[in-house]
Scaffold this motif. Structure first.
Motif, short mmCIF file in Angstrom:
data_model
loop_
_atom_site.label_atom_id
_atom_site.label_comp_id
_atom_site.label_asym_id
_atom_site.label_seq_id
_atom_site.Cartn_x
_atom_site.Cartn_y
_atom_site.Cartn_z
N LEU A 1 1.29 7.84 1.78
CA LEU A 1 1.22 9.07 1.32
C LEU A 1 2.18 10.24 1.65
O LEU A 1 2.76 10.81 0.94
N GLN A 2 2.63 9.89 2.96
CA GLN A 2 3.38 10.77 3.57
C GLN A 2 4.96 10.70 2.81
O GLN A 2 5.46 11.67 2.52
N GLN A 3 5.16 9.55 2.86
CA GLN A 3 6.71 9.08 2.01
C GLN A 3 6.53 9.55 0.80
O GLN A 3 7.20 10.30 0.35
N ALA A 4 5.39 9.49 -0.01
CA ALA A 4 5.09 9.80 -1.55
C ALA A 4 5.26 11.40 -1.76
O ALA A 4 5.92 11.66 -2.59
N ALA A 5 4.91 12.16 -0.55
CA ALA A 5 4.93 13.48 -0.77
C ALA A 5 6.35 14.10 -0.26
O ALA A 5 6.43 15.32 -0.25
N GLU A 6 7.02 13.48 0.56
CA GLU A 6 8.41 13.86 0.92
C GLU A 6 9.27 14.71 -0.11
O GLU A 6 9.81 15.66 0.28
N PRO A 7 9.60 14.13 -1.28
CA PRO A 7 10.43 14.85 -2.10
C PRO A 7 9.64 16.41 -2.82
O PRO A 7 10.48 17.19 -2.44
N PRO B 1 0.71 -1.01 -0.26
CA PRO B 1 0.16 -0.03 -0.02
C PRO B 1 0.77 1.37 -0.02
O PRO B 1 1.98 1.24 0.59
N ILE B 2 0.44 2.12 -0.63
CA ILE B 2 1.23 3.52 -0.86
C ILE B 2 1.22 4.30 0.54
O ILE B 2 0.04 4.44 1.12
#
Length: 269
Positions: free
Chosen positions: A169-175, A166-167
């Protein structure tokens, strides 16, 4: 020289892709900064009974330990999930070398994606991402893991193991959060027609972009590793030529000296 030229093109593809990725992740970051609750089938945390693994390698060798490192990390991942049983582990190998390794390990690949390894294509990456998303949503996999090299520079590639689904979201938005300047306004949005509709469109795009980013990362890392391996091979060959030339000259000089000694010895007699 060939690897260097291909690396230059691969770096160009990454640079051309980054603005789109940053903007896409920026939209996600802005939504996460609000009080809006985001629910999606791609964020569902479940007990892991079945897993899908997607390793990325090259189609050819002569790139140092690049492929070997991918295979070693893949073996570690498979060992971690071995209690689930082989029938509950699905492998989607991207690249000929890792596909061959998967077969040697006794697993049957879920498909062949060798064309993607040589020529990264967003369309092909999107198809693979959609297949992985469909596998996760339908419950054929409770977790999807990626194994690949992250390209940092021509001299540095980092081998990573990441959860694709599962994705997070916090990690995906970090960059995007790291690159973004401090906002001078409140994150207050009116979304039409609804947040759920927007996120249903946004998250698949983020996931497809992730697979494409990993594909570009892996491809650039392969060319960087091959360039370094070929440079090392060239240096070693040059050193070997110098050593053999010295040995040849020493032998030739010794032969000439022996002949002169024979001539002098014969004339004295």
């Amino acid at each position: 020289m060939v690897a260097s030229a291909k690396l230059h093109k691969a770096q160009g593809r990454i640079e051309n892709m980054l603005p789109y990725q940053r903007k896409l992740n920026g939209i996600l970051t802005n939504f996460l900064s609000t009080d809006t609750s985001i629910e999606s089938p791609y964020t569902a945390e479940r007990h892991v009974d079945r897993v899908a693994v997607v390793p990325f390698s090259s189609n050819s060798s002569l790139c140092g330990a690049y492929n070997m490192n991918v295979v070693k990390l893949l073996e570690e991942v498979l060992e971690e999930y071995r209690p689930l049983g082989k029938e509950n582990i699905a492998i989607y190998p991207v690249g000929k070398k890792v596909e061959e390794a998967v077969r040697r390990m006794g697993y049957e690949p879920q498909g062949s994606y060798q064309a993607m390894a040589d020529k990264p294509s967003y369309e092909e990456a999107r198809k693979l991402a959609e297949e992985l998303m469909d596998t996760f949503v339908q419950g054929r996999a409770d977790r999807v893991v990626l194994v690949y090299h992250h390209f940092k520079s021509a001299g540095s590639q980092v081998l990573l193991k990441e959860n694709f689904l599962p994705i997070d979201l916090q990690q995906a938005a970090e960059p995007a959060a790291a690159d973004a300047a401090p906002a001078a306004y409140e994150s207050d949005y009116i979304v039409e027609p609804a947040v759920d509709r927007l996120m249903a469109e946004l998250l698949p795009k983020v996931l497809c972009q992730k697979i494409y980013t990993v594909l570009l990362d892996s491809n650039a890392s392969e060319h960087a590793a091959r360039m370094l391996a070929m440079q090392t091979a060239t240096d070693n060959a040059n050193d070997l030529i110098q050593d053999l030339t010295k040995q040849y000259n020493k032998g030739r000089q010794q032969a000439i000296t022996n002949e002169l000694l024979d001539i002098i010895g014969g004339s004295m007699k």
